[in-house]
Design a protein around this motif. Structure first.
Motif, short mmCIF file in Angstrom:
data_model
loop_
_atom_site.label_atom_id
_atom_site.label_comp_id
_atom_site.label_asym_id
_atom_site.label_seq_id
_atom_site.Cartn_x
_atom_site.Cartn_y
_atom_site.Cartn_z
N GLY A 191 11.15 42.31 86.98
CA GLY A 191 12.25 41.53 88.02
C GLY A 191 12.77 42.72 88.52
O GLY A 191 12.80 43.78 89.12
N HIS A 192 14.76 42.84 88.04
CA HIS A 192 15.54 42.77 89.03
C HIS A 192 15.73 44.19 88.57
O HIS A 192 16.13 44.64 87.45
CB HIS A 192 16.69 42.33 89.18
N SER A 193 16.54 45.29 89.24
CA SER A 193 15.91 46.84 88.88
C SER A 193 17.26 47.80 88.68
O SER A 193 17.23 48.89 88.83
CB SER A 193 15.14 47.84 89.43
N THR A 194 18.12 47.62 89.49
CA THR A 194 18.87 47.87 90.10
C THR A 194 20.57 47.59 88.86
O THR A 194 20.27 46.55 88.39
CB THR A 194 19.97 47.27 91.85
N ASN A 203 39.83 54.51 81.75
CA ASN A 203 38.65 55.31 81.42
C ASN A 203 38.18 55.17 80.16
O ASN A 203 37.87 55.98 79.88
CB ASN A 203 39.64 56.64 81.61
N LYS A 204 38.41 53.75 79.33
CA LYS A 204 38.06 54.02 78.42
C LYS A 204 36.42 53.25 78.15
O LYS A 204 36.48 53.05 77.37
CB LYS A 204 39.16 53.15 77.06
N ARG A 205 36.68 52.33 79.44
CA ARG A 205 35.39 51.51 79.41
C ARG A 205 34.53 51.50 80.03
O ARG A 205 34.64 52.06 81.43
CB ARG A 205 35.39 50.50 78.86
N MET A 206 33.22 51.62 80.23
CA MET A 206 32.14 52.09 81.16
C MET A 206 30.96 50.58 80.85
O MET A 206 30.87 50.33 80.34
CB MET A 206 31.13 53.73 81.12
N LEU A 207 31.22 50.09 81.92
CA LEU A 207 30.91 48.56 82.63
C LEU A 207 29.71 49.25 82.99
O LEU A 207 28.99 49.94 84.67
CB LEU A 207 31.72 48.10 83.39
N VAL A 208 27.96 48.39 83.12
CA VAL A 208 27.10 48.64 83.89
C VAL A 208 25.95 47.18 83.71
O VAL A 208 26.13 46.79 82.73
CB VAL A 208 26.24 49.84 82.48
N SER A 209 25.78 46.55 85.05
CA SER A 209 25.27 46.01 85.42
C SER A 209 23.58 45.29 84.49
O SER A 209 23.01 47.16 85.18
CB SER A 209 26.03 45.12 86.81
N VAL A 210 23.76 44.45 84.20
CA VAL A 210 21.79 44.80 83.80
C VAL A 210 21.46 43.44 84.59
O VAL A 210 21.40 42.33 84.24
CB VAL A 210 21.48 45.07 82.63
N GLY A 211 20.25 43.16 85.58
CA GLY A 211 19.68 41.89 85.45
C GLY A 211 18.80 41.43 85.36
O GLY A 211 18.74 41.79 84.22
N THR A 244 16.69 39.62 77.07
CA THR A 244 17.89 40.48 75.97
C THR A 244 18.14 41.35 76.58
O THR A 244 17.58 42.49 77.12
CB THR A 244 16.92 41.03 74.17
N GLU A 245 20.00 40.96 76.81
CA GLU A 245 21.09 41.68 77.20
C GLU A 245 20.68 42.21 78.74
O GLU A 245 21.00 42.64 79.75
CB GLU A 245 20.71 43.39 76.06
N ARG A 246 19.63 41.33 79.52
CA ARG A 246 19.57 41.41 80.92
C ARG A 246 20.69 39.94 80.55
O ARG A 246 21.13 39.29 79.75
CB ARG A 246 18.27 40.82 81.04
N ALA A 247 20.78 39.55 82.61
CA ALA A 247 21.18 38.92 83.15
C ALA A 247 22.66 38.58 82.58
O ALA A 247 23.12 37.93 82.25
CB ALA A 247 20.99 37.67 82.57
N THR A 248 22.91 40.36 82.43
CA THR A 248 24.39 40.78 81.14
C THR A 248 25.20 41.64 82.55
O THR A 248 24.89 42.27 83.23
CB THR A 248 24.68 41.44 80.31
#
Length: 443
Positions: A191-194, A203-211, A244-248
């Motif tokens: 699926g999506h790899s980016t 500076n308190k939170r790091m957000l990461v996209s998961v396809g 699980t934890e994808r599309a998030t």
């Protein structure tokens, strides 16, 4: 491999066709807002609204992959009147996300090559330095400097399966030592790899996209213990099994701890950005395929924590995907509608907010997004950079064609935009990964 770097001042590298001044065009709405590459031109404004959506299967689902060709000698990128676009760099290895360090250095993710590259301009804007900052990475995409501000201490890289960081001081052209793994187990494979990455302004939170792993969670089945039990213990709209934890969008602290799901139901949030005026995260999203030429719109939207954006059961509000008919009636009225809907199958990728002073004042606070281009549409769409219009920090719902001209004909293209970034001098950089080039828009 040799890398040829071009300055914006070098007329020999110029590839530009500014659109002549003309009275403001009306906003295209309803069916008129849809189009294809032949009708794209800078200044065209489109407004797609939920009530404009076609019915599933109104047209056949068509696979029409582009044939990538070398840039033709007569090719000309088009920009609005008063702007020009120049070739900034070529010979890169599939450049994707582009981020500008506080000191002005340009960091580029060469995803397939596993590299993060640094480009630095010298006197007169000519790029004088081109170095591999770090190599041996696993499909790196997102790049973020931490903490926010003029003196970051780290460069964070989002690999497809992890988040790593390198010690950093302004001006570093090479990574200091080995990568430190911050998040070791991002969902990956298939699926999506980016994976993109941003930090909140505090500076308190790091957000990461998961396809997502799949197009529309085909064969996902039922969650362990049953749907009712699952729904009581998981974030709204969370998926299970291989999704699980994808599309998030996931949230962590800067050390990779306190892992949680920030938002769900976002099929493939490729580009993340923080809106300067509000501090809100925004997401540029690829929606699902297989429902016809004009479904489902891609979108660019602010992200509300805890929100559910529909995937895979619904789209753009309570529109049910026929492939999951009747599966989640409990979610029908809980779907957050995205802020800006974009032509279906455009493949919206990187995005950036404009805070420079070079462009006219009406661009201040607007966003730019790169449209990589369609494969699931009979008439090609995307393959351009769009401007997301804001008013008082809020999206109007409209978007405007800003850079066009990457398509040669119905079958062939020479460029597919991926990343957009604003430089210290207020110009806009655009990467395209098929020809290995970066372009610079100035006003």
């Amino acid at each position: 491999m040799k890398y040829r770097i071009w300055s914006a001042a070098m007329s020999a590298g110029l590839l530009v066709a500014a659109v002549a001044s003309a009275p403001a065009e009306p906003v295209l709405q309803g069916k008129d807002a849809y189009g294809n590459w032949q009708s794209d031109k800078p200044g065209t404004v489109r407004l797609i609204q939920p009530q404009d959506l076609a019915k599933p299967g109104a047209t056949p689902s068509v696979a029409s992959f582009p044939r990538v060709v070398p840039r033709p000698p007569e090719a000309a990128l088009q920009v609005p009147a008063g702007f020009r676009i120049d070739l900034f760099a070529e010979g890169l290895r599939g450049p994707r996300i582009v981020r500008v360090a506080p000191n002005g250095d340009v960091f580029v993710a060469e995803m397939r090559a596993g590299n993060i590259r640094v480009l630095r301009a010298g006197d007169g804007g000519k790029v004088a330095t081109n170095e591999v900052f770090a190599g041996g990475l696993k499909q790196p995409f997102g790049i973020a400097f931490f903490p926010n501000g003029d003196n970051p201490q780290w460069v964070y890289i989002a690999n497809t399966d992890s988040v790593v960081r390198f010690r950093y001081q302004a001006g570093d052209l090479k990574a200091r030592g080995k990568a430190e793994t911050i998040v070791a187990n991002l969902p990956h494979d298939g699926g999506h790899s980016t994976r993109d990455i941003v930090f909140t302004p505090d500076n308190k939170r790091m957000l990461v996209s998961v396809g997502s792993l799949s197009n529309v969670a085909e064969g996902m089945g039922n969650p362990p213990g049953g749907l009712d039990a699952w729904s009581r213990t998981q974030p709204l709209g969370a998926a299970w099994a291989s999704e699980t934890e994808r599309a998030t969008v996931l949230a962590f602290n800067p050390d990779g701890k306190e892992r949680k799901i920030y938002a769900t139901g976002i099929r493939n949030c490729v580009g993340l950005a923080i809106q300067p005026q509000t501090g809100l995260p925004w997401c540029s999203t690829n929606e699902r395929d297989g429902l016809g030429d004009d479904l489902v719109p891609d979108y660019v939207t602010s992200l509300k924590e805890g929100a559910f954006y529909g995937w895979p059961w619904f789209y753009i509000g309570n529109n049910e995907d026929p492939r999951h008919a009747g599966a989640r009636p409990d979610l029908k009225d809980k779907v957050t509608i995205p802020d800006v809907l974009v032509q279906p199958h455009s493949a919206s990728l990187g995005m950036s907010f404009y805070q420079g002073t070079q462009f006219p004042s009406e661009y201040q606070g607007d966003a730019f997004a790169a449209e990589h281009g369609s494969w699931n549409r009979s008439k090609r769409t995307g393959y351009k950079v769009i401007r997301i219009r804001m008013k008082d920090g809020k999206p109007t719902g409209e978007y405007e064609d800003f850079v066009t001209g990457f398509v040669v004909n119905d079958a062939e293209v020479w460029g597919r935009p991926v990343g957009v970034a604003v430089t210290k001098d207020g110009s806009l950089l655009i990467s395209e990964d098929t020809g290995g080039t970066i372009w610079r828009v100035t006003h």
